[in-house]
Design a protein around this motif. Structure first.
Motif, mmCIF file in Angstrom:
data_model
loop_
_atom_site.group_PDB
_atom_site.id
_atom_site.type_symbol
_atom_site.label_atom_id
_atom_site.label_comp_id
_atom_site.label_asym_id
_atom_site.label_seq_id
_atom_site.Cartn_x
_atom_site.Cartn_y
_atom_site.Cartn_z
ATOM 1 N N THR A 179 0.883 -1.168 0.000
ATOM 2 C CA THR A 179 0.000 0.000 0.000
ATOM 3 C C THR A 179 0.918 1.215 0.000
ATOM 4 O O THR A 179 1.574 1.503 1.012
ATOM 5 N N SER A 180 1.016 1.859 -1.144
ATOM 6 C CA SER A 180 1.947 2.979 -1.293
ATOM 7 C C SER A 180 1.184 4.230 -1.702
ATOM 8 O O SER A 180 0.690 4.327 -2.825
ATOM 9 N N ASP A 181 1.097 5.166 -0.763
ATOM 10 C CA ASP A 181 0.440 6.445 -1.055
ATOM 11 C C ASP A 181 1.403 7.354 -1.805
ATOM 12 O O ASP A 181 2.600 7.375 -1.493
ATOM 13 N N PRO A 182 0.901 8.136 -2.740
ATOM 14 C CA PRO A 182 1.804 9.010 -3.486
ATOM 15 C C PRO A 182 2.414 10.128 -2.638
ATOM 16 O O PRO A 182 3.545 10.532 -2.872
ATOM 17 N N ALA A 183 1.675 10.615 -1.658
ATOM 18 C CA ALA A 183 2.157 11.741 -0.852
ATOM 19 C C ALA A 183 1.580 11.632 0.547
ATOM 20 O O ALA A 183 0.507 11.063 0.739
ATOM 21 N N PRO A 184 2.287 12.150 1.541
ATOM 22 C CA PRO A 184 1.803 12.010 2.920
ATOM 23 C C PRO A 184 0.545 12.823 3.182
ATOM 24 O O PRO A 184 0.312 13.826 2.510
ATOM 25 N N ASP A 236 4.745 7.845 14.960
ATOM 26 C CA ASP A 236 4.404 7.004 13.803
ATOM 27 C C ASP A 236 5.635 6.877 12.906
ATOM 28 O O ASP A 236 6.688 7.461 13.191
ATOM 29 N N VAL A 237 5.504 6.097 11.856
ATOM 30 C CA VAL A 237 6.559 5.986 10.842
ATOM 31 C C VAL A 237 5.957 6.305 9.481
ATOM 32 O O VAL A 237 4.743 6.145 9.278
ATOM 33 N N ASP A 238 6.802 6.747 8.537
ATOM 34 C CA ASP A 238 6.263 7.032 7.200
ATOM 35 C C ASP A 238 6.340 5.810 6.294
ATOM 36 O O ASP A 238 5.722 5.770 5.237
ATOM 37 N N THR A 239 7.106 4.801 6.721
ATOM 38 C CA THR A 239 7.230 3.570 5.937
ATOM 39 C C THR A 239 7.275 2.385 6.907
ATOM 40 O O THR A 239 7.971 2.452 7.931
ATOM 41 N N GLY A 240 6.525 1.350 6.596
ATOM 42 C CA GLY A 240 6.507 0.186 7.483
ATOM 43 C C GLY A 240 6.517 -1.112 6.687
ATOM 44 O O GLY A 240 6.014 -1.180 5.566
ATOM 45 N N VAL A 241 7.127 -2.118 7.274
ATOM 46 C CA VAL A 241 7.158 -3.454 6.664
ATOM 47 C C VAL A 241 6.739 -4.452 7.734
ATOM 48 O O VAL A 241 7.241 -4.409 8.861
ATOM 49 N N SER A 242 5.802 -5.315 7.397
ATOM 50 C CA SER A 242 5.409 -6.352 8.353
ATOM 51 C C SER A 242 5.475 -7.721 7.697
ATOM 52 O O SER A 242 5.036 -7.893 6.561
ATOM 53 N N THR A 243 6.033 -8.651 8.410
ATOM 54 C CA THR A 243 6.125 -10.043 7.948
ATOM 55 C C THR A 243 5.138 -10.865 8.762
ATOM 56 O O THR A 243 5.187 -10.864 9.996
ATOM 57 N N LEU A 244 4.229 -11.516 8.057
ATOM 58 C CA LEU A 244 3.186 -12.295 8.726
ATOM 59 C C LEU A 244 3.448 -13.786 8.536
ATOM 60 O O LEU A 244 3.826 -14.217 7.441
ATOM 61 N N THR A 245 3.196 -14.548 9.571
ATOM 62 C CA THR A 245 3.180 -16.002 9.435
ATOM 63 C C THR A 245 1.734 -16.460 9.589
ATOM 64 O O THR A 245 1.070 -16.109 10.575
ATOM 65 N N LEU A 246 1.247 -17.198 8.580
ATOM 66 C CA LEU A 246 -0.132 -17.678 8.625
ATOM 67 C C LEU A 246 -0.198 -19.045 9.313
ATOM 68 O O LEU A 246 0.834 -19.706 9.512
ATOM 69 N N TYR A 259 5.168 7.805 0.936
ATOM 70 C CA TYR A 259 5.959 8.562 -0.044
ATOM 71 C C TYR A 259 6.239 7.735 -1.291
ATOM 72 O O TYR A 259 7.331 7.206 -1.455
ATOM 73 N N ASN A 260 5.287 7.598 -2.183
ATOM 74 C CA ASN A 260 5.535 6.873 -3.434
ATOM 75 C C ASN A 260 5.318 7.839 -4.600
ATOM 76 O O ASN A 260 4.221 7.928 -5.162
ATOM 77 N N GLY A 261 6.395 8.567 -4.926
ATOM 78 C CA GLY A 261 6.298 9.625 -5.930
ATOM 79 C C GLY A 261 5.793 9.167 -7.284
ATOM 80 O O GLY A 261 5.242 9.971 -8.049
ATOM 81 N N ALA A 262 5.920 7.864 -7.599
ATOM 82 C CA ALA A 262 5.483 7.369 -8.906
ATOM 83 C C ALA A 262 3.961 7.314 -9.027
ATOM 84 O O ALA A 262 3.418 7.274 -10.133
ATOM 85 N N GLY A 263 3.250 7.321 -7.892
ATOM 86 C CA GLY A 263 1.788 7.244 -7.946
ATOM 87 C C GLY A 263 1.249 6.320 -6.865
ATOM 88 O O GLY A 263 1.993 5.861 -5.990
ATOM 89 N N TYR A 264 -0.044 6.073 -6.918
ATOM 90 C CA TYR A 264 -0.704 5.223 -5.927
ATOM 91 C C TYR A 264 -0.549 3.768 -6.343
ATOM 92 O O TYR A 264 -0.946 3.379 -7.450
ATOM 93 N N ALA A 296 -0.659 7.097 -14.299
ATOM 94 C CA ALA A 296 -0.588 6.280 -13.081
ATOM 95 C C ALA A 296 -1.762 6.627 -12.170
ATOM 96 O O ALA A 296 -2.267 7.757 -12.191
ATOM 97 N N TYR A 297 -2.192 5.656 -11.363
ATOM 98 C CA TYR A 297 -3.241 5.947 -10.383
ATOM 99 C C TYR A 297 -2.767 7.059 -9.457
ATOM 100 O O TYR A 297 -1.656 7.015 -8.919
ATOM 101 N N GLY A 298 -3.644 8.046 -9.256
ATOM 102 C CA GLY A 298 -3.284 9.164 -8.392
ATOM 103 C C GLY A 298 -3.677 8.939 -6.946
ATOM 104 O O GLY A 298 -3.144 9.571 -6.045
ATOM 105 N N GLY A 299 -4.638 8.042 -6.712
ATOM 106 C CA GLY A 299 -5.095 7.822 -5.337
ATOM 107 C C GLY A 299 -6.147 6.740 -5.275
ATOM 108 O O GLY A 299 -6.515 6.132 -6.294
#
Ligand SMILES: NC(=O)c1ccc[n+]([C@@H]2O[C@H](COP(=O)([O-])OP(=O)(O)OC[C@H]3O[C@@H](n4cnc5c(N)ncnc54)[C@H](O)[C@@H]3O)[C@@H](O)[C@H]2O)c1
Length: 359
Positions: A179-184, A236-246, A259-264, A296-299
């Motif tokens: 899930t990458s938002d283009p801007a905060p 909070d953090v502006d970027t997060g990574v979570s590893t899930l075990t099912l 912060y994904n400048g390329a788009g949503y 690119a998707y804007g949002g």
């Protein structure tokens, strides 16, 4: 007005069913017409079973403006009322809640007390205790509460689920969600957001559960702040990574950034012993040089337009008693538990078992 909601209405009246007559007269309430509420207002105006829509917003001028805009081309009538109390007194058959998160729990309770089926944007409540309480109260009331996890209605995510269920990918080893938002968002948004894992990644957690049909048993998460200072100031953090075990041993990695400048960019890859499928890798995915082919998707409003439409059309069927609730409050609780574990894991730099937060 207190309704007694009961599923499966439908009595033959001549060549038409009473169900059809009632459907034509379905009176829908809509609370909050900001960014997502306006999308829902525009969807409701085109659903033929919705005979009338009543809109309330804490800003009555905004409610009137949206009613005027969508009312001009609506299948039924669209009216604004001055308050939420007036909306519930207007004899509505169902209600869509798109007000800000802090009001969700109170508004859901008002709907349950009135016996009115509810569609509520995620999350249904701001914390775990309130979410648990609402799950129990909805079950006791016996009134459907559909949660707005719209990715379940995105054709790509639905196709993934079908492929996994049919065994077309073999056994899954890895899921990769993003899930990458283009801007905060504005700094004011953060303190009430719950943090990146509860606010953004929760959609990925729900999608992983939805696509695999499995439960998450452990989360290991981390985060970073390389952007604006207000993220750290809000805890909070502006970027997060979570590893899930099912619970069957499958691993999932969910990334989120503001912060994904390329788009949503919202995707989910499901990788199995016999094949891999990806949801969200279409011509507008912001992945140069292969994509996007067009803009690119804007949002989220563009990316999930089809899903927002489909989830409300399904809700009308649920409210009419013709469809099973596709995403009840228990699903919101399950996804929130994963987000709680992710937040705790990031804060404490250790893996967190779901059992630790599910107490
Ligand atoms: N599923 C999704 O993809 C998605 C996307 C965006 C937002 N959301 C959720 O939808 C909700 C609304 O988000 P938004 O971005 O549209 O917010 P927004 O701020 O753009 O709009 C909220 C609207 O509600 C009104 N409002 C505020 N308090 C109210 C109250 N007590 N009663 C009635 N109306 C009130 C505001 O005047 C405004 O018009 C949030 O809970 C958010 O998490 C979900």
């Amino acid at each position: 007005m207190v309704h007694t909601w009961s599923p499966g209405r439908g009595v033959i009246i001549g060549t038409r069913t009473r169900e059809a007559e009632e459907d034509m007269a379905m009176r829908m309430g809509l609370i909050g017409v900001g960014r997502i509420g306006l999308v829902h207002a525009r969807t409701l105006r085109g659903i033929e079973q919705v005979g009338s829509t009543v809109i309330a917003d804490i800003d009555p001028a905004r409610a009137r403006a949206v009613a005027a805009e969508v009312g001009a081309s609506a299948v039924g009538s669209v009216d604004a009322v001055g308050s939420v109390d007036e909306l519930f007194a207007a004899g509505i058959d169902a209600v869509v809640i798109a007000a800000p998160t802090p009001y969700h729990a109170t508004l859901i309770r008002s709907a349950l007390a009135a016996g009115v089926p509810v569609f509520c944007e995620k999350p249904i409540a701001g914390d775990l205790a309130e979410t648990r309480a609402l799950v129990a109260e909805a079950a006791t009331a016996g009134v459907p509460v559909q949660v707005g996890f719209q990715r379940r209605f995105d054709p790509g995510y639905a196709a993934l689920r079908e492929a996994v269920a049919a065994g077309k990918l073999g056994w899954l080893h890895t899921l990769r969600g993003c899930t990458s938002d283009p801007a905060p968002p504005h700094a004011d948004y953060l303190p009430g957001s719950g943090g990146i894992f509860r606010d953004c990644s929760v959609h990925d957690y729900d999608a992983v559960r939805f696509v695999t049909g499995r439960e998450v048993v452990e989360v290991y998460a981390t985060g970073a702040n390389r952007g604006e200072e207000f993220f750290a100031a809000a805890g909070d953090v502006d970027t997060g990574v979570s590893t899930l075990t099912l619970d069957d041993g499958t691993l999932a990695v969910c990334t989120a950034t503001r912060y994904n400048g390329a788009g949503y960019d919202v995707r989910l890859e499901a990788c199995g012993s016999a094949g891999t499928l990806v949801a969200g890798l279409d011509s507008r995915a912001p992945l140069p040089p292969a994509f996007p082919v067009g803009a690119a998707y804007g949002g989220f409003l563009e990316r999930f337009a089809v899903a927002y439409d489909a989830e409300l059309r399904t809700f009308v069927e649920v409210a009419a008693g013709r469809a099973e609730n596709p995403c009840g409050p228990d699903e919101a609780l399950a996804a929130l538990l994963v987000a709680e574990a992710a937040t705790r894991s990031w804060q404490s730099h250790r893996p967190v078992a779901l059992a630790e937060v599910d107490q």
